[in-house]
Design a protein around this motif. Structure first.
Motif, PDB file in Angstrom:
ATOM      1  N   PHE A  88       0.833  -1.210   0.000  1.00 46.29           N
ATOM      2  CA  PHE A  88       0.000   0.000   0.000  1.00 46.29           C
ATOM      3  C   PHE A  88       0.866   1.257   0.000  1.00 46.29           C
ATOM      4  N   GLY A  89       1.953   1.230   0.777  1.00 47.23           N
ATOM      5  CA  GLY A  89       2.854   2.376   0.825  1.00 47.23           C
ATOM      6  C   GLY A  89       3.456   2.668  -0.536  1.00 47.23           C
ATOM      7  N   ASN A  90       3.907   1.626  -1.219  1.00 45.83           N
ATOM      8  CA  ASN A  90       4.471   1.785  -2.557  1.00 45.83           C
ATOM      9  C   ASN A  90       3.434   2.279  -3.561  1.00 45.83           C
ATOM     10  N   MET A  91       2.212   1.781  -3.421  1.00 42.88           N
ATOM     11  CA  MET A  91       1.134   2.223  -4.320  1.00 42.88           C
ATOM     12  C   MET A  91       0.878   3.713  -4.156  1.00 42.88           C
ATOM     13  N   PHE A  92       0.875   4.172  -2.910  1.00 41.67           N
ATOM     14  CA  PHE A  92       0.646   5.591  -2.664  1.00 41.67           C
ATOM     15  C   PHE A  92       1.809   6.417  -3.206  1.00 41.67           C
ATOM     16  N   GLY A  93       3.043   5.897  -3.015  1.00 36.36           N
ATOM     17  CA  GLY A  93       4.220   6.592  -3.535  1.00 36.36           C
ATOM     18  C   GLY A  93       4.182   6.686  -5.052  1.00 36.36           C
ATOM     19  N   TYR A  94       3.766   5.601  -5.701  1.00 30.82           N
ATOM     20  CA  TYR A  94       3.642   5.572  -7.167  1.00 30.82           C
ATOM     21  C   TYR A  94       2.599   6.591  -7.633  1.00 30.82           C
ATOM     22  N   TRP A  95       1.455   6.597  -6.956  1.00 28.87           N
ATOM     23  CA  TRP A  95       0.388   7.541  -7.310  1.00 28.87           C
ATOM     24  C   TRP A  95       0.868   8.981  -7.135  1.00 28.87           C
ATOM     25  N   PHE A  96       1.582   9.243  -6.033  1.00 30.18           N
ATOM     26  CA  PHE A  96       2.081  10.593  -5.772  1.00 30.18           C
ATOM     27  C   PHE A  96       3.072  11.013  -6.852  1.00 30.18           C
ATOM     28  N   GLY A  97       3.961  10.078  -7.219  1.00 32.16           N
ATOM     29  CA  GLY A  97       4.945  10.387  -8.249  1.00 32.16           C
ATOM     30  C   GLY A  97       4.286  10.675  -9.586  1.00 32.16           C
ATOM     31  N   LYS A  98       3.259   9.921  -9.907  1.00 36.04           N
ATOM     32  CA  LYS A  98       2.565  10.105 -11.188  1.00 36.04           C
ATOM     33  C   LYS A  98       1.813  11.429 -11.225  1.00 36.04           C
ATOM     34  N   LYS A  99       1.250  11.821 -10.093  1.00 34.39           N
ATOM     35  CA  LYS A  99       0.473  13.057 -10.040  1.00 34.39           C
ATOM     36  C   LYS A  99       1.357  14.299  -9.885  1.00 34.39           C
ATOM     37  N   SER A 100       2.453  14.149  -9.140  1.00 39.09           N
ATOM     38  CA  SER A 100       3.285  15.324  -8.843  1.00 39.09           C
ATOM     39  C   SER A 100       4.234  15.668  -9.976  1.00 39.09           C
ATOM     40  N   VAL A 148       8.081   6.390  -6.091  1.00 40.03           N
ATOM     41  CA  VAL A 148       7.789   7.745  -6.571  1.00 40.03           C
ATOM     42  C   VAL A 148       8.408   7.944  -7.952  1.00 40.03           C
ATOM     43  N   ILE A 149       9.662   7.481  -8.106  1.00 43.24           N
ATOM     44  CA  ILE A 149      10.339   7.576  -9.395  1.00 43.24           C
ATOM     45  C   ILE A 149       9.584   6.766 -10.441  1.00 43.24           C
ATOM     46  N   ALA A 150       9.099   5.574 -10.029  1.00 43.38           N
ATOM     47  CA  ALA A 150       8.329   4.730 -10.948  1.00 43.38           C
ATOM     48  C   ALA A 150       7.100   5.474 -11.446  1.00 43.38           C
ATOM     49  N   GLY A 151       6.474   6.240 -10.563  1.00 40.23           N
ATOM     50  CA  GLY A 151       5.314   7.027 -10.951  1.00 40.23           C
ATOM     51  C   GLY A 151       5.676   8.185 -11.849  1.00 40.23           C
ATOM     52  N   ILE A 152       6.792   8.841 -11.549  1.00 39.03           N
ATOM     53  CA  ILE A 152       7.227   9.998 -12.336  1.00 39.03           C
ATOM     54  C   ILE A 152       7.551   9.585 -13.779  1.00 39.03           C
ATOM     55  N   VAL A 153       8.239   8.440 -13.942  1.00 34.89           N
ATOM     56  CA  VAL A 153       8.601   7.987 -15.293  1.00 34.89           C
ATOM     57  C   VAL A 153       7.459   7.210 -15.950  1.00 34.89           C
TER      58      VAL A 153
END
Length: 222
Positions: A88-100, A148-153
């Motif tokens: 769940f923590g990683n999912m939230f980090g991914y979502w944050f990275g994708k949105k931010s 977060v990086i996974a979400g950003i890229v």
């Protein structure tokens, strides 16, 4: 009257043994910390690997209210609970990275955020690709920013979830089972209670898990 020592915040045993009004809340605090480490970008100062290792040692205490009568099942259930919070923590980090997007790269350093850790994690992700989500689970600081990086890229969501689940489950099982069964081994075979050597265990785990990161940083500076 006992005065609170802020240094306890860096001691994983403090969280496991925490009580409020005589009620043990260690399990819930541990689960929150595991989530916060990646979900709230607070991993650089929260105890990660050492916390899980000690959870293995204190598994009987943590699972007291949910005991099944089987030591193996209790430890397994504890590991799966922690793995779930890590997912769940990683999912939230991914979502944050994708949105931010690039927001974090423009953000100023603060007590709870250091931009250099973001760049180090980006380099780590560039080197290992999707596998970085798994490898990062065993590296302090890097695991905080990897999702977060996974979400950003904009890493493929299904691929991210696969590596997220794999890394979280392996990390939780390895660290918790190691703590639990090494504790029993030392106690039965050598009559050594590892609980008396918690400080040395924490220092040892921190050194083992941070050395690869330090070596990578030093090599970059040459």
């Amino acid at each position: 009257m006992n005065h609170f020592d802020w240094k306890q915040l860096f001691n994983p045993e403090f969280y496991i043994l925490l009580q409020v009004g005589g009620i043990k809340i260690g399990l819930y605090v541990v689960l929150f910390i595991v989530f916060a480490e990646t979900g709230l970008l607070a991993g650089f100062f929260l105890p990660g690997d050492s916390l899980l290792f000690l959870c293995g040692i204190y598994s009987e205490l943590l699972m007291k209210d949910f005991a099944t009568g089987s030591d193996f099942l209790d430890v397994t259930f504890l590991a799966l609970l922690i793995a779930l919070m890590a997912i769940f923590g990683n999912m939230f980090g991914y979502w944050f990275g994708k949105k931010s997007g690039s927001y974090l790269y423009k953000r100023e350093d603060s007590l709870f955020f250091k931009k250099k850790y973001l760049y180090q994690s980006k380099d780590f992700f560039d080197k290992y690709g999707s596998r970085a989500v798994v490898f990062a689970r065993f590296l302090p600081i890097v695991r905080t920013f990897a999702p977060v990086i996974a979400g950003i890229v904009e890493m493929d969501r299904k691929k991210f979830m696969f590596y997220n689940i794999l890394g979280s489950v392996v990390w939780a099982i390895v660290m918790i089972f190691a703590g639990h069964y090494l504790y029993e081994l030392f106690k039965i075979k050598f009559n050594i209670d590892l609980k008396h050597y918690i400080e040395y265990i924490v220092i040892g785990i921190v050194m083992v898990t941070t050395v690869p990161v330090l070596i990578k940083i030093l090599r970059k500076r040459k």
